[in-house]
Each structure stands twice: as structure tokens, then as C-alpha cells.
Scaffold this motif. Structure first.
Motif, short mmCIF file in Angstrom:
data_model
loop_
_atom_site.label_atom_id
_atom_site.label_comp_id
_atom_site.label_asym_id
_atom_site.label_seq_id
_atom_site.Cartn_x
_atom_site.Cartn_y
_atom_site.Cartn_z
N UNK A 47 1.99 4.14 -9.23
CA UNK A 47 1.47 4.58 -10.14
C UNK A 47 2.28 5.30 -11.11
N UNK A 48 2.36 5.17 -12.44
CA UNK A 48 3.26 5.81 -13.54
C UNK A 48 4.69 5.53 -13.22
N UNK A 49 4.95 4.36 -12.78
CA UNK A 49 6.47 3.81 -12.55
C UNK A 49 6.69 3.58 -14.28
N UNK A 50 8.18 3.80 -14.67
CA UNK A 50 8.46 3.49 -15.97
C UNK A 50 9.61 2.43 -15.49
N UNK A 51 10.06 1.78 -16.66
CA UNK A 51 10.87 0.74 -16.68
C UNK A 51 12.02 1.31 -17.50
N UNK A 52 13.15 1.17 -17.02
CA UNK A 52 14.72 1.62 -17.54
C UNK A 52 15.35 0.20 -18.28
N UNK A 53 16.08 0.53 -19.04
CA UNK A 53 16.90 -0.63 -19.72
C UNK A 53 17.53 -1.43 -18.36
N UNK A 54 17.62 -2.54 -18.59
CA UNK A 54 18.03 -3.43 -17.43
C UNK A 54 19.65 -3.42 -17.83
N UNK A 55 20.29 -4.18 -16.66
CA UNK A 55 21.78 -4.56 -16.72
C UNK A 55 21.84 -5.39 -15.55
N UNK A 56 23.22 -6.20 -15.36
CA UNK A 56 23.70 -6.96 -14.32
C UNK A 56 23.81 -6.02 -13.20
N UNK A 57 23.76 -6.22 -12.04
CA UNK A 57 24.00 -5.45 -10.81
C UNK A 57 25.34 -5.33 -10.54
N UNK A 58 26.09 -4.26 -9.80
CA UNK A 58 27.18 -4.40 -9.34
C UNK A 58 27.33 -5.00 -8.14
N UNK A 59 28.35 -5.44 -7.75
CA UNK A 59 29.88 -5.68 -8.51
C UNK A 59 29.81 -7.04 -9.29
N UNK A 96 0.86 -1.36 -0.11
CA UNK A 96 0.03 -0.07 0.05
C UNK A 96 0.72 1.13 0.04
N UNK A 97 2.12 1.34 0.76
CA UNK A 97 2.87 2.37 1.00
C UNK A 97 3.38 2.74 -0.69
N UNK A 98 3.76 1.70 -1.57
CA UNK A 98 4.49 1.56 -2.77
C UNK A 98 3.24 2.17 -3.80
N UNK A 99 1.98 1.75 -3.55
CA UNK A 99 0.85 2.24 -4.36
C UNK A 99 0.33 3.63 -4.05
N UNK A 100 1.08 4.03 -2.83
CA UNK A 100 0.84 5.47 -2.41
C UNK A 100 2.00 6.62 -2.91
N UNK A 101 2.83 6.06 -3.49
CA UNK A 101 4.02 6.81 -3.85
C UNK A 101 3.70 8.11 -4.93
N UNK A 102 3.91 9.23 -4.49
CA UNK A 102 3.50 10.18 -5.49
C UNK A 102 4.66 11.03 -6.05
N UNK A 103 5.58 10.35 -6.70
CA UNK A 103 6.60 11.29 -7.15
C UNK A 103 7.20 10.28 -8.34
N UNK A 104 7.99 10.82 -9.24
CA UNK A 104 8.62 9.95 -10.42
C UNK A 104 9.27 8.70 -10.05
N UNK A 105 8.95 7.46 -10.14
CA UNK A 105 9.77 6.39 -10.00
C UNK A 105 9.93 5.60 -11.24
N UNK A 106 11.13 5.15 -11.24
CA UNK A 106 11.85 4.29 -12.48
C UNK A 106 12.25 3.07 -11.89
N UNK A 107 12.00 1.91 -12.56
CA UNK A 107 12.61 0.44 -12.10
C UNK A 107 13.53 0.05 -13.26
N UNK A 108 14.42 -0.46 -12.70
CA UNK A 108 15.78 -0.89 -13.69
C UNK A 108 15.83 -2.59 -13.07
N UNK A 109 15.40 -3.31 -14.10
CA UNK A 109 15.56 -4.89 -13.60
C UNK A 109 16.95 -5.23 -13.92
N UNK A 110 17.26 -6.35 -13.26
CA UNK A 110 18.39 -7.18 -13.31
C UNK A 110 18.43 -8.02 -14.52
N UNK A 111 19.08 -7.58 -15.56
CA UNK A 111 19.20 -8.67 -17.02
C UNK A 111 20.62 -8.91 -17.11
N UNK A 112 20.74 -10.49 -17.10
CA UNK A 112 19.71 -11.21 -16.74
C UNK A 112 19.40 -11.34 -15.44
#
Length: 192
Positions: free
Chosen positions: A160-172, A126-142
Motif C-alpha cells: 500500500x502506498x509504495x512509490x517507484x524510484x528512478x531505476x539503475x543497474x545494481x552494484x557491482x 499478505x505480509x507485503x500487503x500489510x506493511x504500514x510504513x513508507x516503501x519505495x521500489x527501485x527497479x533494475x534498469x535495464x
């Protein structure tokens, strides 16, 4: 200003230098002309709220874009919820998969309280659903057992309104390349 919140959980020997520094992310963002802060989290804090309070005390002046990496996503969201007037955007990079009994068994008993939450540890859906700021999600690929694709998809569906960014492996991770992430984060910073 970008504030980079590194990954790690409880007694993981992770810090900002290993996650963001040695991997070239901080230097790359600064080479792009961006102001960057990469503070160390307060490991073994006992709660995500305590970690967020620790970071809030050292937040740079002015509104920031928070970039949480792996379990740092939980801290970044808690920080955004605690001081919303100080956060103008949020990037959830390689969000750590929660609610996985096999992964949870690896966590020391004294850190069990950190496992509660919904899609993200320490944060109710519910807290995630209540966020009212720009949010982007970057997945781990693979994807990998700690950073599953379904976690990124669930966040994209909840916030709400979250956008997906191009993914990549995570550091390190050995396959991680800072240049691609730097380009993505520079674009996010300039658009917010």
C-alpha cells in the motif's frame, strides 16, 4: 540513519564492502552528510528470519531507513516486520525475482528453503500487503534475468502506498554509477 542491506544468496561471495563500499555508495552518502551503516549479512543462515535477527542485534539506535539490495530486499522486509518500531522507511532496490524455476535451479539444495515466499523470497504476499510504513521500489534498469521488471511492478501493486524510484543497474554491475543512486537515496532519507 540509512542501513544498507547488501545482496547475495547463500554462498554468493558478496558482502557489504563489495556491494556498497567499493562501488562508492557508502562514501557518496556520507559525503551528502548522511549517517550510514552497511553491515554484513549472515550468509548461509538457513532462513531469512535468522538473517534479520542477526541484523536486528546490530541496528543503530533510533528509527532507520532500510535499503535492501537484490536478495537483501527479503532480509530488509523480514527485519521491518520483526522490529517495526525501529524502521521508519524501506527501500527495495533491484528486488530479486522469485518464483523463476530456471533461477531456482541454480541455488544449492541446502538453500532451497530460502526460495519459498511470494513476490519476494521469504516473504508472503499478505505480509507485503500489510506493511504500514513508507516503501519505495527501485527497479533494475535495464532489467536482467535476476532482477525482472515484473518483480518491481508486483511490489508496487502489493504494498500500500509504495512509490517507484528512478531505476539503475545494481552494484557491482559494471554499468552501475553510485552518484545517481546516492542522489535518490539522499532524497528518500531526507523526506522520511
Amino acid at each position: 540513519m540509512l542501513v544498507l542491506v547488501h545482496g547475495g544468496l547463500w554462498d554468493d561471495p558478496m558482502d557489504a564492502e563489495r556491494f556498497w563500499g567499493r562501488t562508492g555508495v557508502v562514501a557518496g552518502l556520507r559525503a551528502e552528510g548522511l549517517a550510514v551503516s552497511a553491515p554484513d549479512r549472515r550468509m548461509r543462515a538457513g532462513s531469512w528470519q535468522a538473517e534479520a535477527a542477526h541484523l536486528a542485534a546490530g541496528l543503530p539506535a533510533g528509527p532507520v531507513v532500510l535499503v535492501g539490495g537484490s536478495n537483501g530486499c527479503s532480509v530488509a522486509v523480514r527485519l521491518a516486520l520483526a522490529v517495526p518500531e525501529r524502521v521508519r522507511g524501506l527501500v527495495l532496490a533491484w528486488p530479486a525475482t522469485a518464483c523463476d524455476p530456471e533461477l531456482n535451479q541454480r541455488v544449492p539444495a541446502e538453500a532451497a528453503g530460502l526460495l519459498a515466499g511470494g513476490v519476494l523470497r521469504g516473504v508472503a504476499d499478505q505480509e507485503l500487503a500489510g506493511l504500514r510504513l513508507p516503501v519505495a521500489v527501485l527497479p533494475s534498469v535495464p532489467e536482467n534475468p535476476v532482477h525482472r521488471r515484473w518483480t518491481a511492478d508486483a511490489l508496487l501493486g502489493l504494498v500500500p502506498g509504495a512509490v517507484e524510484l528512478p531505476g539503475c543497474p545494481e552494484p557491482p554491475h559494471p554499468d552501475f554509477r553510485a552518484a545517481g543512486l546516492v542522489a535518490v537515496l539522499a532524497g528518500v532519507s531526507r523526506s522520511r
